[in-house]
Design an enzyme around this catalytic site. Structure first.
Site, PDB file in Angstrom:
ATOM      1  N   LYS A 179      47.441  -8.240 -23.090  1.00 39.13           N
ATOM      2  CA  LYS A 179      47.616  -9.146 -21.949  1.00 39.13           C
ATOM      3  C   LYS A 179      46.768  -8.700 -20.756  1.00 39.13           C
ATOM      4  O   LYS A 179      46.041  -9.488 -20.164  1.00 39.13           O
ATOM      5  CB  LYS A 179      49.095  -9.192 -21.499  1.00 39.13           C
ATOM      6  CG  LYS A 179      50.071  -9.556 -22.589  1.00 39.13           C
ATOM      7  CD  LYS A 179      51.510  -9.568 -22.082  1.00 39.13           C
ATOM      8  CE  LYS A 179      52.050  -8.235 -21.610  1.00 39.13           C
ATOM      9  NZ  LYS A 179      52.226  -7.229 -22.678  1.00 39.13           N
ATOM     10  N   ARG A 182      49.425   6.590 -19.748  1.00 32.89           N
ATOM     11  CA  ARG A 182      50.623   6.121 -19.063  1.00 32.89           C
ATOM     12  C   ARG A 182      51.816   6.869 -19.606  1.00 32.89           C
ATOM     13  O   ARG A 182      51.927   7.093 -20.802  1.00 32.89           O
ATOM     14  CB  ARG A 182      50.791   4.610 -19.290  1.00 32.89           C
ATOM     15  CG  ARG A 182      50.301   3.789 -18.131  1.00 32.89           C
ATOM     16  CD  ARG A 182      50.235   2.326 -18.443  1.00 32.89           C
ATOM     17  NE  ARG A 182      51.510   1.743 -18.879  1.00 32.89           N
ATOM     18  CZ  ARG A 182      51.690   0.435 -19.090  1.00 32.89           C
ATOM     19  NH1 ARG A 182      50.689  -0.406 -18.908  1.00 32.89           N
ATOM     20  NH2 ARG A 182      52.856  -0.024 -19.479  1.00 32.89           N
TER      21      ARG A 182
HETATM   22  P1  AP5 Z   1      46.512  -3.812 -22.804  1.00 30.42           P
HETATM   23  O1  AP5 Z   1      45.605  -4.936 -22.442  1.00 30.42           O
HETATM   24  O2  AP5 Z   1      46.693  -2.723 -21.834  1.00 30.42           O
HETATM   25  O3  AP5 Z   1      47.933  -4.418 -23.297  1.00 30.42           O
HETATM   26  P2  AP5 Z   1      49.125  -5.077 -22.489  1.00 30.42           P
HETATM   27  O4  AP5 Z   1      49.566  -6.278 -23.285  1.00 30.42           O
HETATM   28  O5  AP5 Z   1      48.755  -5.300 -21.064  1.00 30.42           O
HETATM   29  O6  AP5 Z   1      50.233  -3.956 -22.682  1.00 30.42           O
HETATM   30  P3  AP5 Z   1      51.199  -3.249 -21.619  1.00 30.42           P
HETATM   31  O7  AP5 Z   1      51.653  -1.971 -22.234  1.00 30.42           O
HETATM   32  O8  AP5 Z   1      50.567  -3.197 -20.275  1.00 30.42           O
HETATM   33  O9  AP5 Z   1      52.375  -4.246 -21.627  1.00 30.42           O
HETATM   34  P4  AP5 Z   1      53.772  -4.019 -21.096  1.00 30.42           P
HETATM   35  O10 AP5 Z   1      54.180  -5.419 -20.991  1.00 30.42           O
HETATM   36  O11 AP5 Z   1      54.658  -3.182 -21.912  1.00 30.42           O
HETATM   37  O12 AP5 Z   1      53.591  -3.114 -19.790  1.00 30.42           O
HETATM   38  P5  AP5 Z   1      53.705  -3.472 -18.262  1.00 30.42           P
HETATM   39  O13 AP5 Z   1      52.723  -2.653 -17.532  1.00 30.42           O
HETATM   40  O14 AP5 Z   1      53.694  -4.948 -18.075  1.00 30.42           O
HETATM   41  O15 AP5 Z   1      45.990  -3.216 -24.200  1.00 30.42           O
HETATM   42  C1  AP5 Z   1      46.656  -2.115 -24.826  1.00 30.42           C
HETATM   43  C2  AP5 Z   1      45.613  -1.178 -25.479  1.00 30.42           C
HETATM   44  O16 AP5 Z   1      44.956  -1.878 -26.542  1.00 30.42           O
HETATM   45  C3  AP5 Z   1      44.485  -0.729 -24.535  1.00 30.42           C
HETATM   46  O17 AP5 Z   1      44.138   0.590 -24.846  1.00 30.42           O
HETATM   47  C4  AP5 Z   1      43.321  -1.685 -24.827  1.00 30.42           C
HETATM   48  O18 AP5 Z   1      42.066  -1.068 -24.579  1.00 30.42           O
HETATM   49  C5  AP5 Z   1      43.534  -1.969 -26.301  1.00 30.42           C
HETATM   50  N1  AP5 Z   1      43.165  -3.347 -26.663  1.00 30.42           N
HETATM   51  C6  AP5 Z   1      43.339  -4.491 -25.930  1.00 30.42           C
HETATM   52  N2  AP5 Z   1      42.899  -5.573 -26.610  1.00 30.42           N
HETATM   53  C7  AP5 Z   1      42.448  -5.093 -27.811  1.00 30.42           C
HETATM   54  C8  AP5 Z   1      41.882  -5.734 -28.975  1.00 30.42           C
HETATM   55  N3  AP5 Z   1      41.715  -7.069 -29.035  1.00 30.42           N
HETATM   56  N4  AP5 Z   1      41.541  -4.939 -30.022  1.00 30.42           N
HETATM   57  C9  AP5 Z   1      41.719  -3.586 -29.975  1.00 30.42           C
HETATM   58  N5  AP5 Z   1      42.254  -2.929 -28.899  1.00 30.42           N
HETATM   59  C10 AP5 Z   1      42.617  -3.674 -27.844  1.00 30.42           C
HETATM   60  O19 AP5 Z   1      55.161  -2.977 -17.913  1.00 30.42           O
HETATM   61  C11 AP5 Z   1      55.477  -1.593 -17.835  1.00 30.42           C
HETATM   62  C12 AP5 Z   1      56.921  -1.417 -17.376  1.00 30.42           C
HETATM   63  O20 AP5 Z   1      57.104  -1.989 -16.062  1.00 30.42           O
HETATM   64  C13 AP5 Z   1      57.967  -2.133 -18.233  1.00 30.42           C
HETATM   65  O21 AP5 Z   1      58.351  -1.346 -19.338  1.00 30.42           O
HETATM   66  C14 AP5 Z   1      59.106  -2.327 -17.218  1.00 30.42           C
HETATM   67  O22 AP5 Z   1      59.811  -1.121 -17.002  1.00 30.42           O
HETATM   68  C15 AP5 Z   1      58.355  -2.649 -15.946  1.00 30.42           C
HETATM   69  N6  AP5 Z   1      58.100  -4.095 -15.801  1.00 30.42           N
HETATM   70  C16 AP5 Z   1      56.873  -4.717 -15.766  1.00 30.42           C
HETATM   71  N7  AP5 Z   1      57.031  -6.038 -15.650  1.00 30.42           N
HETATM   72  C17 AP5 Z   1      58.371  -6.265 -15.602  1.00 30.42           C
HETATM   73  C18 AP5 Z   1      59.158  -7.447 -15.508  1.00 30.42           C
HETATM   74  N8  AP5 Z   1      58.596  -8.666 -15.439  1.00 30.42           N
HETATM   75  N9  AP5 Z   1      60.504  -7.302 -15.498  1.00 30.42           N
HETATM   76  C19 AP5 Z   1      61.090  -6.090 -15.560  1.00 30.42           C
HETATM   77  N10 AP5 Z   1      60.400  -4.943 -15.673  1.00 30.42           N
HETATM   78  C20 AP5 Z   1      59.052  -5.026 -15.692  1.00 30.42           C
HETATM   79 MG    MG Z   2      49.416  -4.499 -19.215  1.00 30.19          MG
END
Ligand code: AP5
Ligand code: MG
Ligand code: ZN
Length: 217
Positions: free
Chosen positions: A14, A161
């Site tokens: 994402k 992270r």
């Molecule tokens: P990346 O693009 O970083 O993936 P992502 O979908 O953004 O994954 P996240 O881990 O950021 O999602 P998340 O939803 O768990 O975390 P968030 O920060 O929102 O890609 C991942 C990896 O794959 C990278 O190394 C990239 O290079 C690689 N990659 C990408 N595309 C690729 C491809 N096509 N092929 C191969 N490799 C690829 O949330 C973190 C924490 O914050 C949550 O756990 C929660 O505690 C809190 N939080 C955030 N939002 C909320 C909310 N709305 N409500 C409550 N708590 C929240």
């Molecule tokens: Mg993300």
């Protein structure tokens, strides 16, 4: 189409795709995870509260994140559109968003669901490295930084992270399955949901998304 939600499990890509498409559409990428990590780094009251949940792989309470989004959507740069990355991720958040947008006289154009298998998610999350300065994301195998452990864009030392350790990743995947998956039906019922395979390489996934939003590459 400029009012988009990117929905999908942790590690689905994402953030990678939102960053690219937001720059192309000239709209902000609004990522609650990034906003919360900034609050943690700045040690604000919000950050101190959020940290406990994030470190455990749990969700931060709905009222906290809906409040953050309400403030962010009220900023002038979000008037023309936005990509919401990682929000909403509970039914209560989706309902909160619907109310906020209604008050702003806006509506969502599309919700894009990134479909990726669990083994691939685990590979992506455990190999991810991020730049603490400019926010660029890398992967040890799939998107390796050119200079070993430094950011290609700004030269900072890359970090893992805290919530990308395997046991926390498993907790995040379980939280996703119980709390976020119900949003698929919620948006399907509203005729807003489109699914893309998030399994191809970054360029292929990007093309699938651009086709959906009417900007074929
Ligand atoms: P990346 O693009 O970083 O993936 P992502 O979908 O953004 O994954 P996240 O881990 O950021 O999602 P998340 O939803 O768990 O975390 P968030 O920060 O929102 O890609 C991942 C990896 O794959 C990278 O190394 C990239 O290079 C690689 N990659 C990408 N595309 C690729 C491809 N096509 N092929 C191969 N490799 C690829 O949330 C973190 C924490 O914050 C949550 O756990 C929660 O505690 C809190 N939080 C955030 N939002 C909320 C909310 N709305 N409500 C409550 N708590 C929240
Ligand atoms: Mg993300
Ligand atoms: Zn950097």
């Amino acid at each position: 189409m400029t009012r988009l939600v990117f929905l999908g499990p942790p590690g689905a890509g994402k953030g990678t795709q939102a960053r690219l498409l937001a720059a192309e559409l000239h709209v902000p990428q609004i990522a609650t995870g990034d906003m919360l990590r900034e609050a943690v780094a700045a040690q604000t009251a919000l950050g101190l509260e959020a940290r406990r949940y994030m470190d455990a792989g749990a969700l931060v309470p709905d009222d906290v994140v809906v409040g953050l989004i309400a403030e962010r959507l009220a900023q002038p740069d979000a008037r023309r559109g936005f990509i919401l990355d990682g929000f909403p991720r509970t039914l209560a958040q989706a309902e909160g968003l619907e109310r906020l947008l209604k008050d702003l006289g806006q509506g969502l154009d599309r919700v894009i669901f990134f479909s990726v298998s669990e083994p691939e998610l685990l590979r992506r999350l455990t190999g991810r490295r991020v730049c603490p300065t400019c926010g660029s994301t890398f992967h040890l195998a799939f998107a390796p930084p050119k200079a070993g452990d430094r950011c290609d864009r700004c030269g900072s030392a890359l970090v893992q992270r805290k919530d990308d350790r395997e046991e926390t990743v498993r907790a995040r995947l379980a939280v996703y399955a119980t709390q976020t998956v119900p949003l698929l039906d919620y948006y399907r019922d509203r005729h807003l949901l489109s699914t893309v395979s998030g399994e191809g390489d970054v360029a292929a996934v990007g093309r699938a998304i651009r086709n959906l939003v009417g900007r074929p590459a």
